[in-house]
Design an enzyme around this catalytic site. Sequence first.
Site, PDB file in Angstrom:
ATOM      1  CD1 TRP A 102      63.239 -76.730 -30.688  1.00 49.57           C
ATOM      2  CD2 TRP A 102      61.903 -78.018 -29.445  1.00 49.57           C
ATOM      3  NE1 TRP A 102      64.041 -77.584 -29.972  1.00 49.57           N
ATOM      4  CE2 TRP A 102      63.242 -78.400 -29.198  1.00 49.57           C
ATOM      5  CE3 TRP A 102      60.883 -78.698 -28.776  1.00 49.57           C
ATOM      6  CZ2 TRP A 102      63.588 -79.421 -28.324  1.00 49.57           C
ATOM      7  CZ3 TRP A 102      61.222 -79.715 -27.894  1.00 49.57           C
ATOM      8  CH2 TRP A 102      62.562 -80.061 -27.684  1.00 49.57           C
TER       9      TRP A 102
ATOM     10  CG  ASN B  81      53.878 -71.394 -29.119  1.00 48.78           C
ATOM     11  OD1 ASN B  81      54.074 -71.771 -30.266  1.00 48.78           O
ATOM     12  ND2 ASN B  81      54.317 -70.236 -28.660  1.00 48.78           N
ATOM     13  N   GLY B  82      52.716 -75.397 -27.313  1.00 43.95           N
ATOM     14  CA  GLY B  82      52.291 -76.272 -26.223  1.00 43.95           C
ATOM     15  C   GLY B  82      52.133 -77.709 -26.691  1.00 43.95           C
TER      16      GLY B  82
ATOM     17  CD  GLU C 266      73.056 -75.067 -22.553  1.00 49.58           C
ATOM     18  OE1 GLU C 266      71.836 -74.843 -22.510  1.00 49.58           O
ATOM     19  OE2 GLU C 266      73.894 -74.297 -22.067  1.00 49.58           O
TER      20      GLU C 266
ATOM     21  CD  GLU D 146      75.642 -72.544 -16.350  1.00 46.76           C
ATOM     22  OE1 GLU D 146      75.428 -71.728 -17.265  1.00 46.76           O
ATOM     23  OE2 GLU D 146      74.826 -73.451 -16.057  1.00 46.76           O
TER      24      GLU D 146
ATOM     25  CE  LYS E 289      67.608 -67.332 -23.425  1.00 45.48           C
ATOM     26  NZ  LYS E 289      68.931 -67.589 -22.839  1.00 45.48           N
TER      27      LYS E 289
ATOM     28  CG  HIS F  83      84.237 -92.146  -4.436  1.00 43.22           C
ATOM     29  ND1 HIS F  83      84.139 -93.157  -3.494  1.00 43.22           N
ATOM     30  CD2 HIS F  83      84.876 -91.123  -3.827  1.00 43.22           C
ATOM     31  CE1 HIS F  83      84.664 -92.753  -2.355  1.00 43.22           C
ATOM     32  NE2 HIS F  83      85.123 -91.516  -2.527  1.00 43.22           N
TER      33      HIS F  83
ATOM     34  CE  LYS G  89      75.407 -71.359 -20.222  1.00 41.39           C
ATOM     35  NZ  LYS G  89      74.473 -72.392 -19.817  1.00 41.39           N
TER      36      LYS G  89
ATOM     37  NE  ARG H 203      59.302 -68.048 -27.839  1.00 41.97           N
ATOM     38  CZ  ARG H 203      58.681 -67.741 -26.703  1.00 41.97           C
ATOM     39  NH1 ARG H 203      58.909 -66.576 -26.128  1.00 41.97           N
ATOM     40  NH2 ARG H 203      57.852 -68.579 -26.138  1.00 41.97           N
TER      41      ARG H 203
ATOM     42  CB  CYS I  69      56.816 -72.803 -30.346  1.00 39.13           C
ATOM     43  SG  CYS I  69      57.084 -74.564 -30.577  1.00 39.13           S
TER      44      CYS I  69
END
Length: 621
Positions: free
Chosen positions: A73, A108-109, A501, A494, A616, A517, A498, A27, A2
Amino acid sequence: MCGIVGAVSTRNIVPILVQGLARLEYRGYDSCGVAVVANGLQRARSTSRVAELAEQVSASKLEGQTGIAHTRWATHGAPVVHNAHPHFSHGVGPDAATRAGRVALVHNGIIENHDELRAHLQARGYVFQSQTDTEVIAHLIDSLYEGDLFEAVKAALPQLHGAYAIAVFCKDEPQRLVGARAGSPLVLGIGQDGQEHFLASDAMALVGVTDQIVYLDEGDVVDLQLGKYWLFDKAGKAVASVQRPVKTVLAHSGAVELGPYRHYMQKEIFEQPRAIADTLEGVDGIVPELFEGTVSAARVFKDIDSILILACGTSYYSGCTAKYWLESMAKIPTQVEVASEYRYRDSVPNARTLVVTITQSGETADTLAALRHAQSLGMTHTLTICNVATSAMVRECELAYITRAGVEIGVASTKAFTAQLAGLFLLTLALAQAKGRLSEAQEARHLKAMRHLPTALQAVLALEPQVIAWAEDFAKMENALFLGRGLHYPIALEGALKLKEISYIHAEAYPAGELKHGPLALVTSAMPVVTVAPNDALLEKLKSNMHEVRARGGVLYVLADADTRIESSEGLHVIRMPEHYGELSPLLHVVPLQLLAYHTACARGTDVDKPRNLAKSVTVE
């Protein structure tokens, strides 16, 4: 997550508000809107991009001298127009649904007690037009308004449970804007000759408008009027200018220009040599003074006997990598915790622990909350690796190492990750030295290797054409497996993150020794297996794991050092890294994985810089 922009001025501020939203697109958002005082309350909202909102604003000739804007968002309520910000209050009575109110607000929040407040306000006759927790705040302030907007906001804030940054205006006081923050960031911008003022969730929103920024502290409330502003802390006391100084923030507009690149993520991948060089600028030796703060780093480093790393997402994986360095080189027991989990479980505090937080923005809600929880348990030695010197995280930790990756706009972090690794390696060396475990010869060797990193990264980036060939195969797949051992297991994690995402391919990562396993059951020719294979002590073990994959018909994609004697063949694709880089090898091996994710996403046609459902800066739980 946001974005907020607000302004009070003597000129039409709608273009500034819309431009600010465009600056905040990095963001992440799924709707956007702008509102002004103009013959009452006027607004435009969209579930498309800011560019579409700009067209809507232009077509409607929306203008005003006081206004607010927002990128949302979705948390409460679907991403549809009636849930988009700004929200208006709607008065009370039988015609409330159609009668415009007087308060406009962006937020925001998350307000945790919104259901309780909604029921209370509905009982008083307020009609809600959205499913958001934000509209509750607008109605609450309206219900408390008696001619003074600041007093109404001040009365409303104690009733809000949760996190918020708000900007609010009232049509009855058209040249006034009030902001407040608790748990979400908010800054004040001082405009031309001090005659106009701005609010924003990020100073980046005000690039080209003002570089004079006041960072609001937790609990602050600010009252903006033409030519003046007042700041009050969470106790309601006036805040002196020396307590919240005006800072010159040089957020260059070039940071949000693509130049020759297709996407910001590609640009940021290729900025990594410079980001590392900038992060290491001025590091001529390993000294505690590299870590600045309110206490002596030398004293803290000598006093601590363990480390607790708190982080989320990509930053968590940089912490997992650092654990290998800290325990092998500094010989300090190290625990890495997902920040969002740490504060919700019983743990055993140790006052001699160094709590290390890792965050790109310095405003990540879960990491900040985890830090405060650790402090409440008596662990007061705190240090952050952070990319934003003015952030809440830097202010709340005793010590900090500021990475200089620059503004990172792509949602999927790249250059911030490698810059974090560089900062964490310096921390490892500093702690090893403080504990008497770093000789002068070792220090010189490590510093030489770090100075060579930008050149080594350039050589890795030159592998892009080979990675593109891999990406053409991956774009046809729906699943992928990443393998690594030891220091490179977090790099495999990582790489998988990526890929999922931005390409939306399901990807998992495992220590290669775990294949038998469970994960081996998934291996088929339709499950590509990416293997990070540096020439280290675990190479021969890793080769055995690779044979297990090939025996089941799996197809391998291997990032190998030049001297590993792994050759390409049917079902075995090899990219050779330019050189083996020892302890710093993770910084190099992660780059082809970033490029693989990027080019796979491009081949699949996804929105690389703004992947679905992601933001973001995650400033709520």
